[in-house]
Scaffold this active site. Structure first.
Site, PDB file in Angstrom:
ATOM      1  N   ASN A   1      19.921  79.413  32.886  1.00 43.12           N
ATOM      2  CA  ASN A   1      21.330  79.767  33.055  1.00 43.12           C
ATOM      3  C   ASN A   1      21.478  81.260  33.399  1.00 43.12           C
ATOM      4  O   ASN A   1      20.815  82.106  32.782  1.00 43.12           O
ATOM      5  CB  ASN A   1      22.027  79.489  31.704  1.00 43.12           C
ATOM      6  CG  ASN A   1      23.540  79.580  31.753  1.00 43.12           C
ATOM      7  OD1 ASN A   1      24.170  78.994  32.628  1.00 43.12           O
ATOM      8  ND2 ASN A   1      24.126  80.305  30.805  1.00 43.12           N
TER       9      ASN A   1
ATOM     10  N   HIS B   1      31.216  83.635  36.178  1.00 41.91           N
ATOM     11  CA  HIS B   1      32.183  84.615  35.657  1.00 41.91           C
ATOM     12  C   HIS B   1      32.673  85.403  36.867  1.00 41.91           C
ATOM     13  O   HIS B   1      31.899  86.170  37.452  1.00 41.91           O
ATOM     14  CB  HIS B   1      31.510  85.567  34.665  1.00 41.91           C
ATOM     15  CG  HIS B   1      31.160  84.930  33.360  1.00 41.91           C
ATOM     16  ND1 HIS B   1      32.125  84.502  32.479  1.00 41.91           N
ATOM     17  CD2 HIS B   1      29.969  84.640  32.802  1.00 41.91           C
ATOM     18  CE1 HIS B   1      31.536  83.981  31.403  1.00 41.91           C
ATOM     19  NE2 HIS B   1      30.222  84.050  31.580  1.00 41.91           N
TER      20      HIS B   1
ATOM     21  N   GLU C   1      19.752  84.420  31.502  1.00 43.56           N
ATOM     22  CA  GLU C   1      19.858  85.762  32.082  1.00 43.56           C
ATOM     23  C   GLU C   1      18.542  86.546  32.087  1.00 43.56           C
ATOM     24  O   GLU C   1      18.481  87.671  31.611  1.00 43.56           O
ATOM     25  CB  GLU C   1      20.962  86.549  31.357  1.00 43.56           C
ATOM     26  CG  GLU C   1      22.311  85.841  31.434  1.00 43.56           C
ATOM     27  CD  GLU C   1      23.398  86.478  30.569  1.00 43.56           C
ATOM     28  OE1 GLU C   1      23.161  87.552  29.984  1.00 43.56           O
ATOM     29  OE2 GLU C   1      24.496  85.893  30.474  1.00 43.56           O
TER      30      GLU C   1
ATOM     31  N   ASP D   1      35.067  81.608  34.324  1.00 46.83           N
ATOM     32  CA  ASP D   1      36.374  82.237  34.126  1.00 46.83           C
ATOM     33  C   ASP D   1      36.659  83.133  35.326  1.00 46.83           C
ATOM     34  O   ASP D   1      35.752  83.499  36.070  1.00 46.83           O
ATOM     35  CB  ASP D   1      36.523  82.965  32.781  1.00 46.83           C
ATOM     36  CG  ASP D   1      35.407  83.928  32.438  1.00 46.83           C
ATOM     37  OD1 ASP D   1      34.700  84.392  33.348  1.00 46.83           O
ATOM     38  OD2 ASP D   1      35.252  84.242  31.237  1.00 46.83           O
TER      39      ASP D   1
ATOM     40  N   GLU E   1      30.008  78.646  32.543  1.00 48.28           N
ATOM     41  CA  GLU E   1      30.816  79.615  31.778  1.00 48.28           C
ATOM     42  C   GLU E   1      31.987  80.121  32.605  1.00 48.28           C
ATOM     43  O   GLU E   1      32.343  81.294  32.549  1.00 48.28           O
ATOM     44  CB  GLU E   1      29.945  80.818  31.357  1.00 48.28           C
ATOM     45  CG  GLU E   1      28.678  80.444  30.627  1.00 48.28           C
ATOM     46  CD  GLU E   1      27.901  81.649  30.077  1.00 48.28           C
ATOM     47  OE1 GLU E   1      28.437  82.769  30.071  1.00 48.28           O
ATOM     48  OE2 GLU E   1      26.756  81.443  29.659  1.00 48.28           O
TER      49      GLU E   1
HETATM   50  O1  9MR Z   1      31.717  85.196  24.875  1.00 49.14           O
HETATM   51  C1  9MR Z   1      30.646  85.761  24.159  1.00 49.14           C
HETATM   52  C2  9MR Z   1      31.135  86.895  23.283  1.00 49.14           C
HETATM   53  O2  9MR Z   1      31.973  86.394  22.262  1.00 49.14           O
HETATM   54  C3  9MR Z   1      29.957  87.645  22.687  1.00 49.14           C
HETATM   55  O3  9MR Z   1      30.418  88.781  21.988  1.00 49.14           O
HETATM   56  C4  9MR Z   1      29.016  88.050  23.805  1.00 49.14           C
HETATM   57  C5  9MR Z   1      27.819  88.795  23.263  1.00 49.14           C
HETATM   58  O4  9MR Z   1      27.124  89.431  24.265  1.00 49.14           O
HETATM   59  O5  9MR Z   1      28.576  86.907  24.506  1.00 49.14           O
HETATM   60  C6  9MR Z   1      29.615  86.262  25.162  1.00 49.14           C
HETATM   61  O6  9MR Z   1      29.148  85.158  25.925  1.00 49.14           O
HETATM   62  C7  9MR Z   1      28.238  85.452  26.972  1.00 49.14           C
HETATM   63  C8  9MR Z   1      27.301  84.281  27.107  1.00 49.14           C
HETATM   64  O7  9MR Z   1      26.698  83.980  25.885  1.00 49.14           O
HETATM   65  C9  9MR Z   1      26.267  84.506  28.181  1.00 49.14           C
HETATM   66  N1  9MR Z   1      26.875  84.865  29.441  1.00 49.14           N
HETATM   67  C10 9MR Z   1      27.878  85.913  29.402  1.00 49.14           C
HETATM   68  C11 9MR Z   1      28.927  85.607  28.332  1.00 49.14           C
HETATM   69  C12 9MR Z   1      30.023  86.658  28.336  1.00 49.14           C
HETATM   70  O8  9MR Z   1      29.509  87.897  27.972  1.00 49.14           O
END
Ligand code: 9MR
Length: 324
Positions: A177, A213, A136, A245, A243
């Site tokens: 990513n 997402h 990101e 969903d 990722e």
């Molecule tokens: O699913 C993850 C969540 O449990 C954490 O609190 C969060 C922290 O910012 O990160 C989430 O996963 C993210 C991923 O690492 C990167 N892309 C977006 C995902 C959803 O926020």
């Protein structure tokens, strides 16, 4: 819908065609919830650590590594014959507070980040085959995201991170990513330009992760996503859906679930038809542990299995497309 135990698990169908169907895994349910473990082992041939390998969770203090959760997840994958995606080495979120609030200068910061990336990639050499090295780095408008890394090092942090990860594990596949970069837009264009430049400079980068997402009803066109996958493949890069969903406004109706299944079907078909898109990872095993309701109030049910671990139409859609 009750689980149809006569249906082939997704992972068996995926194995048979050299494809990966993965899920993001959290350490806590893996430890505490036997049904979660069973479902994960039965249906998926790949996993990724949802949080356990991020910089903050791994480094409670400058001198300490907390590998317990990541070790447990990777050991589970090995015991179940699942491949592992490592997520993630460089990200603006979930950073150690001591680092973000600290006053390290340029050289000490470089030393610290280099040694972090190398320690982590070396530890899992030969066990974690793919890393999301940088996560990101762009805003949706295609500009660099203003992060700790950008402020400290300028955009060069990206190639430095790839080089360090490659030194840590020369055999791992290294990915960039991002989210909202699934179709054709300013962000995916910026990513395309960047990875092309990195390849030209001999930076060890092997793939692009499209997070996917999505929000039901606001899904980019399948043509645009397929075209995006294709342009990365044309550069010789592998693409993974990393990722996925598809969040839905709650309460969820049967027709929402059918529409959601259609989206999952579209995405896996894009991969199966592409030259090099061999993995689709969903961001959680069941709706029960999804990040979505915590972040988007009034939305949920984004995954393949419901809160009770029962199969949803989305899982059936993946299965139908994976059939020989
Ligand atoms: O699913 C993850 C969540 O449990 C954490 O609190 C969060 C922290 O910012 O990160 C989430 O996963 C993210 C991923 O690492 C990167 N892309 C977006 C995902 C959803 O926020």
């Amino acid at each position: 819908m009750p689980n149809d135990t006569s249906a082939s698990p997704l992972r068996d169908l995926a194995d048979a065609r050299g494809f990966y169907v993965g899920a993001a895994v959290s350490a806590r349910p893996l430890r505490e919830d036997a049904a979660y473990r069973d479902l994960l082992a039965r249906e998926f041939n790949m996993l990724t650590c949802e949080n356990a390998l991020k910089f903050g969770p791994l480094r409670p203090t400058p001198d300490q590594f907390a590998f317990d959760n990541a070790d447990a997840i990777v050991a589970f994958a090995e015991a179940q014959g699942m491949a592992v995606r490592g997520h993630t080495l460089v990200w603006h979120s979930q950073m150690p507070e001591w680092l973000e609030e600290g006053v390290l200068g340029y050289d000490s910061s470089i030393d610290l980040i280099r040694s972090h990336i190398q320690t982590v990639t070396k530890r899992y050499r030969g066990r974690i085959g793919v890393w999301d090295v940088v996560n990101e780095a762009f805003e949706d408008n295609g500009r660099w995201r203003d992060t700790f890394y950008l402020r400290k090092f300028g955009p060069d942090y990206i190639k430095m991170a790839f080089h360090w990860a490659h030194e840590g594990d020369p055999n791992a596949k290294l990915f960039y990513n991002d989210y909202n970069a699934d179709g054709l837009n300013a962000k995916s264009k910026a990513i395309y330009r960047m990875v092309k430049r990195l390849l030209g400079e001999g930076v060890p980068i092997h793939g692009v992760g499209l997070q996917v997402h999505l929000l039901l009803g606001h899904v980019p066109s399948t043509r645009a996503i397929a075209a995006n996958v294709k342009r990365f493949n044309r550069l010789g890069l592998e693409v993974h859906i990393t990722e996925m969903d598809v969040r839905v406004k709650t309460p969820v109706s049967e027709s929402d679930l059918r529409e959601q299944a259609g989206v999952y079907g579209d995405i896996i078909r894009i991969c199966l038809r592409a030259k090099n898109c061999p993995a689709l990872v969903v961001w959680g095993v069941t709706d029960r542990y999804s990040w979505v309701p915590d972040v988007f109030a009034g939305y949920g049910a984004p995954l393949l299995f419901d809160e009770q671990g029962r199969e949803k139409p989305a899982a059936a859609a993946l299965r139908a497309n994976l059939q020989p």
